[in-house]
Motif scaffolding. Structure first.
Motif, short mmCIF file in Angstrom:
data_model
loop_
_atom_site.label_atom_id
_atom_site.label_comp_id
_atom_site.label_asym_id
_atom_site.label_seq_id
_atom_site.Cartn_x
_atom_site.Cartn_y
_atom_site.Cartn_z
N LEU A 35 34.21 32.94 11.97
CA LEU A 35 35.07 32.13 12.84
C LEU A 35 34.56 30.70 12.94
O LEU A 35 35.36 29.75 12.97
CB LEU A 35 35.13 32.77 14.23
N SER A 36 33.24 30.55 12.99
CA SER A 36 32.66 29.20 13.05
C SER A 36 32.99 28.40 11.80
O SER A 36 33.35 27.21 11.89
CB SER A 36 31.14 29.29 13.23
N GLU A 54 36.61 27.38 11.87
CA GLU A 54 36.82 26.26 12.80
C GLU A 54 36.33 24.95 12.18
O GLU A 54 36.95 23.90 12.36
CB GLU A 54 36.09 26.54 14.11
N ILE A 73 41.28 25.08 16.73
CA ILE A 73 41.77 26.13 17.61
C ILE A 73 41.08 26.05 18.97
O ILE A 73 41.65 26.41 19.99
CB ILE A 73 41.56 27.52 16.97
N LEU A 122 37.98 27.52 19.51
CA LEU A 122 37.20 28.74 19.73
C LEU A 122 35.79 28.46 20.20
O LEU A 122 35.20 29.27 20.92
CB LEU A 122 37.16 29.56 18.43
N PHE A 123 35.23 27.33 19.78
CA PHE A 123 33.84 27.04 20.11
C PHE A 123 33.70 25.72 20.88
O PHE A 123 32.66 25.08 20.85
CB PHE A 123 33.00 27.01 18.83
N LEU A 165 39.51 29.12 26.16
CA LEU A 165 39.37 29.96 24.97
C LEU A 165 37.93 29.94 24.46
O LEU A 165 37.39 30.96 24.02
CB LEU A 165 40.32 29.49 23.87
N GLY A 166 37.30 28.77 24.55
CA GLY A 166 35.92 28.65 24.12
C GLY A 166 34.98 29.50 24.96
O GLY A 166 33.96 29.99 24.48
N THR A 182 34.62 33.14 23.64
CA THR A 182 33.65 33.30 22.55
C THR A 182 32.23 33.01 23.03
O THR A 182 31.28 33.59 22.50
CB THR A 182 33.99 32.36 21.38
#
Length: 295
Positions: free
Chosen positions: A209-210, A213, A223, A225-226, A231-232, A235
């Motif tokens: 996923l990283s 991204e 997105i 995610l991080f 959302l972040g 994760t």
């Protein structure tokens, strides 16, 4: 016992061990069924003995600095973490100060240190994870690059979210280490094969996923995610829990390694694994604290 952790599966020594310790870990036995290293007799006490040219025993004893111990693991881990901290502090001090008037151009050096350090540390982490014979030099090189990345990242978070974010993440990381170790010993946690498979699969899932991204960010699409967002945080919390699970696996392998009298150089492998786990926990704690420090 066969390991699914890539940090340890590349080590032949971690796959060896006597059946004498089987009772300590349920009914499972270790791979090799107590067999000795290829090329040597079954009795280690006889290594290097006998007359030159004698077919019964080898003429030279294997070079060894002794077995792996808790002390050797603690020493190597302290060295590894010390290198990370020194490199992080050096990066923090040597990069330009961030002020309200700092422009994106002024942040170029900090961003470069963060990017190059992260990519270099990731590359070396893969090399160290899959390298059959552990290299202390590569472990320390990883620690330097990881320290550069963490120093730049921490300075950026400190300037954006306040002074307490970095110090809180540092304290929280060592508290997580102490709490996990205490729980592991007091609760007598046993690590099963399903648990290992789950943790390793989750780690590689997070890495995937990283990378996704990162690729998307190169094209101006993210997105989140991080990031430091709702959302972040999903994760980040998942990553924090995963980091604790990684520590449990590290403690289990150290315990087995000491019990099986692995070569002392394997202390570097254990130190590398625990350094990765602690860095993982720190970065996720940093994001969680930053989320709650936002205005």
């Amino acid at each position: 016992m066969q390991s699914n952790n890539p940090v340890f599966t590349r080590s032949e020594e971690f796959q060896r061990g006597g059946n004498a310790n089987a009772s300590s870990y349920g009914n499972q036995t270790y791979a090799g069924n107590g067999s000795s290293y290829q090329g040597y007799g079954t009795d280690p006490a006889a290594w290097g003995t006998g007359q030159p040219g004698s077919p019964e025993t080898p003429t030279h004893a294997p070079a060894s600095s002794g077995p792996m111990t808790i002390d050797s693991v603690v020493q190597k881990t302290a060295i590894s973490l010390g290198v990370v901290i020194v490199a992080a502090l050096a990066t923090w001090i040597l990069t330009p100060e961030i002020t309200p008037s700092t422009t994106n151009e002024d942040l170029g050096g900090l961003i470069a240190a963060m990017t190059l350090g992260s990519l270099g540390a990731f590359a070396l982490s893969m090399v160290n994870s899959f390298k059959r014979v552990i290299s202390p030099a590569l472990v320390l090189a990883f620690c330097v690059l990881e320290g550069v990345a963490l120093g730049a990242l921490s300075k950026f978070f400190d300037a954006r979210f306040g002074d307490g974010v970095v110090s809180g993440a540092v304290i929280g990381t060592f508290a997580a280490f102490a709490g996990t170790l205490t729980a592991y010993k007091v609760l007598n946690i046993k690590v099963g094969d399903k648990f290992r498979k789950f943790v390793v699969a989750a780690v590689f899932g997070m890495i995937g996923l990283s990378l996704m991204e990162l690729v998307l960010s190169l094209f101006g699409a993210e997105i989140g995610l991080f990031g430091v967002s709702g959302l972040g945080m999903v994760t980040a919390v998942a990553g924090l829990v995963l980091g604790v699970f990684m520590l449990i696996m590290d403690f289990d392998f150290v315990e087995q390694g000491v019990a099986n009298r692995l070569p002392e150089r394997e202390s570097w492998r254990a130190a590398f694994a625990m350094t990765v786990s602690l860095v993982w926990i720190y970065t996720n704690l940093l994001r969680i604290l930053a989320f709650f420090s936002q205005d």
